[in-house]
Design a protein around this motif. Structure first.
Motif, short mmCIF file in Angstrom:
data_model
loop_
_atom_site.label_atom_id
_atom_site.label_comp_id
_atom_site.label_asym_id
_atom_site.label_seq_id
_atom_site.Cartn_x
_atom_site.Cartn_y
_atom_site.Cartn_z
N LEU A 141 0.67 -1.20 -0.11
CA LEU A 141 0.12 0.06 -0.04
C LEU A 141 1.01 1.11 0.08
N LYS A 142 2.14 1.48 0.75
CA LYS A 142 2.67 2.25 1.06
C LYS A 142 3.88 2.71 -0.19
N GLY A 143 4.12 1.47 -1.05
CA GLY A 143 5.23 1.61 -2.08
C GLY A 143 6.32 1.30 -1.47
N VAL A 144 6.47 0.50 -0.37
CA VAL A 144 7.88 0.19 0.19
C VAL A 144 8.67 -0.83 -0.76
N ASN A 145 9.84 -0.38 -0.94
CA ASN A 145 11.00 -1.16 -1.74
C ASN A 145 11.61 -2.11 -0.82
N ASP A 146 11.47 -3.52 -1.15
CA ASP A 146 12.08 -4.51 -0.41
C ASP A 146 13.33 -4.50 -0.20
#
Length: 224
Positions: A141-146
């Motif tokens: 949802l937040k656009g976290v880059n793993d």
């Protein structure tokens, strides 16, 4: 007359040289490299430090940890070996300061996206709610880059001890115990030796700018 101009030319050259030297000295004085402090428990407000370590003056580092990230991977200190990183504490159902903090973490992520030296680490303080699956939904949802940012969950006692005794983020609640709520807006800047190099208000955009500046200062430490 010719002699006067020759003398004036000589004076102008000497004056110009002296002026350049003075300007260079002033510039170097104003732009001298100043390393960030290495924070020890004794340097931090007692309101943010567990009572058992409040007077410790040296050798403080982030303790070893083992937690699960949004992809179910076990995350330990080895995943942050030789990395600078920003840490915080949050929970996915928070409706007050956490959304602001997460948005600011996204801003930091965007700034460091192609910087191999810098990563992010967010610890949930409600692991009973924030399962791996819940963290994954939140990350998407937040656009976290793993590759840059781990959202971690796990043993609540371990997370709370990290907050109080390692990151110096919040003082122990004498009326609570292992299951009292941690809710702090602090972002912590951690160096490659797992030492705390800065504290920042994660809800304040000016503080985020200061954090980004301090990351660059800290990187100079490893260049120098």
């Amino acid at each position: 007359m010719l002699s006067f101009f020759k003398d004036y030319k000589k004076f102008a050259l000497i004056f110009g040289f002296i002026s350049i030297v003075i300007i260079a000295l002033i510039y170097n004085t104003l732009n001298v490299y100043k390393p960030l402090p290495v924070y020890q428990p004794a340097m931090v407000s007692t309101e943010l430090v567990d009572s058992t370590i409040q007077y410790q003056k040296k050798y403080h580092k982030i303790a070893n940890f083992s937690l699960k990230n949004q992809n179910g991977k076990t995350i330990t200190q080895n995943d942050y070996k030789d990395k600078i990183y920003v840490a915080d504490f949050f929970f996915t159902t928070c409706q007050t300061i956490c959304p602001i903090m997460t948005n600011h973490m996204i801003d930091i992520q965007n700034e460091i996206l192609y910087d191999d030296d810098v990563m992010l680490l967010s610890h949930t303080v409600t692991p009973e709610i924030d399962s791996v699956a819940q963290l994954k939904r939140y990350a998407n949802l937040k656009g976290v880059n793993d590759s840059k940012w781990n959202l971690v969950t796990g043993d609540k006692k371990q997370i709370y001890e990290l907050a109080r005794k390692s990151y110096l983020a919040v003082k122990d609640n004498e009326f609570g115990g292992d299951f009292d709520m941690i809710h702090t807006e602090n972002f912590m800047l951690i160096d490659k030796k797992y030492q705390i190099r800065g504290f920042y208000d994660g809800t304040n955009s000016e503080e985020i700018n200061r954090l980004l500046e301090d990351i660059n200062i800290l990187k100079q430490e490893y260049i120098n």
